[in-house]
Design a protein around this motif. Structure first.
Motif, PDB file in Angstrom:
ATOM      1  N   THR A   1     -29.695 -24.889-113.722  1.00  0.00           N
ATOM      2  CA  THR A   1     -28.739 -25.397-114.707  1.00  0.00           C
ATOM      3  C   THR A   1     -27.322 -25.341-114.161  1.00  0.00           C
ATOM      4  O   THR A   1     -26.547 -26.308-114.294  1.00  0.00           O
TER       5      THR A   1
ATOM      6  N   ALA B   1     -28.251 -32.893-105.350  1.00  0.00           N
ATOM      7  CA  ALA B   1     -29.527 -33.208-106.018  1.00  0.00           C
ATOM      8  C   ALA B   1     -30.739 -32.536-105.373  1.00  0.00           C
ATOM      9  O   ALA B   1     -31.541 -31.901-106.072  1.00  0.00           O
TER      10      ALA B   1
ATOM     11  N   PHE C   1     -26.884 -28.005-111.575  1.00  0.00           N
ATOM     12  CA  PHE C   1     -26.836 -29.322-112.212  1.00  0.00           C
ATOM     13  C   PHE C   1     -25.488 -29.542-112.899  1.00  0.00           C
ATOM     14  O   PHE C   1     -24.924 -30.644-112.839  1.00  0.00           O
TER      15      PHE C   1
ATOM     16  N   THR D   1     -30.749 -32.837-120.032  1.00  0.00           N
ATOM     17  CA  THR D   1     -31.337 -32.103-118.914  1.00  0.00           C
ATOM     18  C   THR D   1     -30.864 -30.648-118.925  1.00  0.00           C
ATOM     19  O   THR D   1     -31.664 -29.718-118.754  1.00  0.00           O
TER      20      THR D   1
ATOM     21  N   PHE E   1     -30.700 -28.806-106.087  1.00  0.00           N
ATOM     22  CA  PHE E   1     -31.133 -28.567-107.463  1.00  0.00           C
ATOM     23  C   PHE E   1     -32.660 -28.612-107.550  1.00  0.00           C
ATOM     24  O   PHE E   1     -33.290 -27.742-108.158  1.00  0.00           O
TER      25      PHE E   1
ATOM     26  N   SER F   1     -22.782 -32.419-112.264  1.00  0.00           N
ATOM     27  CA  SER F   1     -22.327 -33.256-113.375  1.00  0.00           C
ATOM     28  C   SER F   1     -20.809 -33.275-113.470  1.00  0.00           C
ATOM     29  O   SER F   1     -20.206 -34.291-113.838  1.00  0.00           O
TER      30      SER F   1
ATOM     31  N   ARG G   1     -22.324 -35.154-104.951  1.00  0.00           N
ATOM     32  CA  ARG G   1     -23.290 -35.146-106.050  1.00  0.00           C
ATOM     33  C   ARG G   1     -24.679 -35.538-105.554  1.00  0.00           C
ATOM     34  O   ARG G   1     -25.681 -34.980-105.995  1.00  0.00           O
TER      35      ARG G   1
ATOM     36  N   LEU H   1     -29.351 -37.872-109.024  1.00  0.00           N
ATOM     37  CA  LEU H   1     -29.355 -36.576-109.704  1.00  0.00           C
ATOM     38  C   LEU H   1     -30.272 -36.573-110.917  1.00  0.00           C
ATOM     39  O   LEU H   1     -31.105 -35.679-111.079  1.00  0.00           O
ATOM     40  N   THR H   2     -30.125 -37.586-111.769  1.00  0.00           N
ATOM     41  CA  THR H   2     -30.935 -37.605-112.998  1.00  0.00           C
ATOM     42  C   THR H   2     -32.407 -37.892-112.714  1.00  0.00           C
ATOM     43  O   THR H   2     -33.283 -37.387-113.413  1.00  0.00           O
TER      44      THR H   2
ATOM     45  N   ALA I   1     -34.130 -34.727-111.787  1.00  0.00           N
ATOM     46  CA  ALA I   1     -34.457 -33.942-112.985  1.00  0.00           C
ATOM     47  C   ALA I   1     -35.698 -34.495-113.675  1.00  0.00           C
ATOM     48  O   ALA I   1     -36.586 -33.737-114.075  1.00  0.00           O
TER      49      ALA I   1
ATOM     50  N   MET J   1     -27.801 -36.265-118.739  1.00  0.00           N
ATOM     51  CA  MET J   1     -27.279 -35.032-118.148  1.00  0.00           C
ATOM     52  C   MET J   1     -27.223 -33.903-119.172  1.00  0.00           C
ATOM     53  O   MET J   1     -27.620 -32.767-118.886  1.00  0.00           O
TER      54      MET J   1
END
Length: 197
Positions: A37, A17, A40, A135, A20, A44, A13, A75-76, A79, A132
């Motif tokens: 998307t 990132a 991501f 996003t 992405f 997720s 994960r 990851l978040t 975003a 998530m």
């Protein structure tokens, strides 16, 4: 150190990132929001699967407890940063979220130095899930808006329905949950850590 499958998914994960980020920032890429998307969502899914596997196969480790929330944050945060760059996120949202994350990360390190692992609370998990989900929703809307603009040049939407306003409204919800989860985490940490040492 030999990693179990849940921990491998957690690390995956973190590695997804930057991929992405690279995809959604590639303006020349057709349907970049859609591709971003899908990437991501894949990342997720690892968040949902690693925890279930760890509990099912009795593979819960301190390493996993510490790394899992960090992977979520990588990851978040990616975003949030790209949304900020695209004008889809108020800078105060980023400030609130990152301040909370740095504060909690510091508490985690203090706890770890005392041999204590404080797991994420339900509010923290709710914050992560909302971030998530929101996003994904924002990126799908971005794809729709971009497709509509390309299909019908000059099309306009009411001010309150602009992608920026919708995006900020959703992300402010996440910011509020971030504050709540952070306050509760600090409160819980007082019962597990001796800050006088």
């Amino acid at each position: 150190m030999k990693l179990n499958t849940p921990n491998k998914l957690t690390i995956a994960r973190m590695l997804i990132a930057p991929i992405f980020l690279a995809v959604i920032m590639k303006e020349s890429l057709p349907h970049r929001f859609l591709w971003a998307t899908l990437i991501f969502i894949a990342a997720s899914i690892t968040d949902a699967v690693d925890g279930k596997l760890a509990r099912k196969n009795n593979q819960v480790t301190n390493f996993g407890k510490l790394l899992d929330p960090i992977a979520d944050k990588v990851l978040t945060t990616a975003a949030l940063l790209v949304f900020l760059k695209l004008g889809l996120c108020n800078i105060w949202i980023v400030m609130i979220v990152l301040t909370r994350e740095f504060a909690i990360a510091s508490i985690r390190m203090i706890a770890a130095s005392n041999g204590v692992v404080i797991p994420a609370n339900i509010w923290g998990k709710l914050k992560t899930v909302s971030q998530m989900v929101f996003t994904i929703a924002i990126m799908l809307l971005g794809e729709v808006y971009q497709y509509t603009t390309n299909l019908v040049p000059g099309v306009t939407v009411p001010y309150y329905l602009t992608l920026s306003n919708i995006s900020n409204a959703l992300l402010w919800i996440t910011a509020i949950l971030t504050v709540i989860s952070g306050v509760i985490y600090v409160k819980d940490s007082k019962n597990a850590i001796d800050y006088s040492k």
